[in-house]
Scaffold this motif. Structure first.
Motif, PDB file in Angstrom:
ATOM      1  N   ILE A  29       0.824  -1.217   0.000  1.00 18.74           N
ATOM      2  CA  ILE A  29       0.000   0.000   0.000  1.00 18.74           C
ATOM      3  C   ILE A  29       0.853   1.260   0.000  1.00 18.74           C
ATOM      4  O   ILE A  29       0.603   2.192  -0.757  1.00 18.74           O
ATOM      5  N   TYR A  30       1.868   1.303   0.859  1.00 15.62           N
ATOM      6  CA  TYR A  30       2.596   2.551   1.103  1.00 15.62           C
ATOM      7  C   TYR A  30       3.939   2.676   0.407  1.00 15.62           C
ATOM      8  O   TYR A  30       4.630   3.677   0.592  1.00 15.62           O
ATOM      9  N   HIS A  31       4.326   1.709  -0.395  1.00 20.17           N
ATOM     10  CA  HIS A  31       5.613   1.836  -1.087  1.00 20.17           C
ATOM     11  C   HIS A  31       5.576   3.095  -1.957  1.00 20.17           C
ATOM     12  O   HIS A  31       4.640   3.301  -2.727  1.00 20.17           O
ATOM     13  N   PRO A  32       6.580   3.966  -1.839  1.00 18.10           N
ATOM     14  CA  PRO A  32       6.573   5.238  -2.566  1.00 18.10           C
ATOM     15  C   PRO A  32       6.446   5.096  -4.087  1.00 18.10           C
ATOM     16  O   PRO A  32       5.924   5.993  -4.747  1.00 18.10           O
ATOM     17  N   ASP A  33       6.904   3.993  -4.646  1.00 17.68           N
ATOM     18  CA  ASP A  33       6.807   3.810  -6.099  1.00 17.68           C
ATOM     19  C   ASP A  33       5.387   3.490  -6.551  1.00 17.68           C
ATOM     20  O   ASP A  33       5.057   3.672  -7.729  1.00 17.68           O
ATOM     21  N   THR A  34       4.551   3.004  -5.655  1.00 22.29           N
ATOM     22  CA  THR A  34       3.191   2.628  -6.039  1.00 22.29           C
ATOM     23  C   THR A  34       2.117   3.455  -5.350  1.00 22.29           C
ATOM     24  O   THR A  34       0.961   3.407  -5.762  1.00 22.29           O
ATOM     25  N   TYR A  35       2.474   4.222  -4.322  1.00 20.88           N
ATOM     26  CA  TYR A  35       1.495   5.015  -3.576  1.00 20.88           C
ATOM     27  C   TYR A  35       0.951   6.130  -4.464  1.00 20.88           C
ATOM     28  O   TYR A  35       1.702   6.844  -5.121  1.00 20.88           O
ATOM     29  N   LYS A  36      -0.351   6.284  -4.479  1.00 18.81           N
ATOM     30  CA  LYS A  36      -1.001   7.252  -5.373  1.00 18.81           C
ATOM     31  C   LYS A  36      -1.007   8.676  -4.827  1.00 18.81           C
ATOM     32  O   LYS A  36      -1.228   9.612  -5.563  1.00 18.81           O
ATOM     33  N   GLY A  37      -0.765   8.829  -3.526  1.00 18.34           N
ATOM     34  CA  GLY A  37      -0.811  10.157  -2.918  1.00 18.34           C
ATOM     35  C   GLY A  37       0.557  10.799  -2.801  1.00 18.34           C
ATOM     36  O   GLY A  37       1.436  10.618  -3.651  1.00 18.34           O
ATOM     37  N   ASP A  38       0.731  11.537  -1.724  1.00 17.06           N
ATOM     38  CA  ASP A  38       1.952  12.282  -1.436  1.00 17.06           C
ATOM     39  C   ASP A  38       3.133  11.324  -1.231  1.00 17.06           C
ATOM     40  O   ASP A  38       3.135  10.501  -0.318  1.00 17.06           O
ATOM     41  N   LYS A  45       5.980   6.927   5.971  1.00 20.39           N
ATOM     42  CA  LYS A  45       5.182   5.787   6.432  1.00 20.39           C
ATOM     43  C   LYS A  45       5.967   4.485   6.258  1.00 20.39           C
ATOM     44  O   LYS A  45       5.989   3.643   7.158  1.00 20.39           O
ATOM     45  N   MET A  46       6.618   4.306   5.114  1.00 22.67           N
ATOM     46  CA  MET A  46       7.401   3.093   4.876  1.00 22.67           C
ATOM     47  C   MET A  46       8.594   3.006   5.824  1.00 22.67           C
ATOM     48  O   MET A  46       8.957   1.921   6.273  1.00 22.67           O
ATOM     49  N   LYS A  47       9.191   4.142   6.146  1.00 22.98           N
ATOM     50  CA  LYS A  47      10.298   4.146   7.098  1.00 22.98           C
ATOM     51  C   LYS A  47       9.811   3.624   8.451  1.00 22.98           C
ATOM     52  O   LYS A  47      10.472   2.785   9.073  1.00 22.98           O
ATOM     53  N   ASP A  48       8.660   4.100   8.894  1.00 25.60           N
ATOM     54  CA  ASP A  48       8.089   3.640  10.162  1.00 25.60           C
ATOM     55  C   ASP A  48       7.716   2.160  10.098  1.00 25.60           C
ATOM     56  O   ASP A  48       7.965   1.400  11.040  1.00 25.60           O
ATOM     57  N   ILE A  49       7.121   1.738   8.994  1.00 21.32           N
ATOM     58  CA  ILE A  49       6.719   0.339   8.819  1.00 21.32           C
ATOM     59  C   ILE A  49       7.948  -0.566   8.841  1.00 21.32           C
ATOM     60  O   ILE A  49       7.962  -1.604   9.507  1.00 21.32           O
ATOM     61  N   ASN A  50       8.993  -0.185   8.130  1.00 16.74           N
ATOM     62  CA  ASN A  50      10.231  -0.976   8.106  1.00 16.74           C
ATOM     63  C   ASN A  50      10.869  -1.054   9.486  1.00 16.74           C
ATOM     64  O   ASN A  50      11.323  -2.122   9.916  1.00 16.74           O
TER      65      ASN A  50
END
Length: 69
Positions: A29-38, A45-50
């Motif tokens: 959902i939140y990977h920057p390459d596929t995220y549709k938003g900002d 978000k991915m940094k926190d998830i990782n």
């Protein structure tokens, strides 16, 4: 201190398979390459998830984290 359980949406008694499954779902959902938003939001978000996954997927790190909280 960040609540890694809230970040991943799991409970303290979740097993490793649940943590991995949830991590993979959130990464999709939140990977920057596929995220549709900002993209900046997605990167944070991915940094926190990782960070949460690295801690909670290791028995030793999870134990130390749980002792601090």
């Amino acid at each position: 201190m960040k609540n890694y359980y809230d970040i991943l949406g799991v409970t303290p008694d979740s097993d490793l398979e649940t943590i991995k499954f949830t991590y993979k779902a959130l990464a999709k959902i939140y990977h920057p390459d596929t995220y549709k938003g900002d993209k900046n939001y997605a990167e944070k978000k991915m940094k926190d998830i990782n960070e949460a996954f690295v801690c909670l997927s290791s028995k030793e790190k999870k134990k130390k984290y749980d002792e601090k909280n």
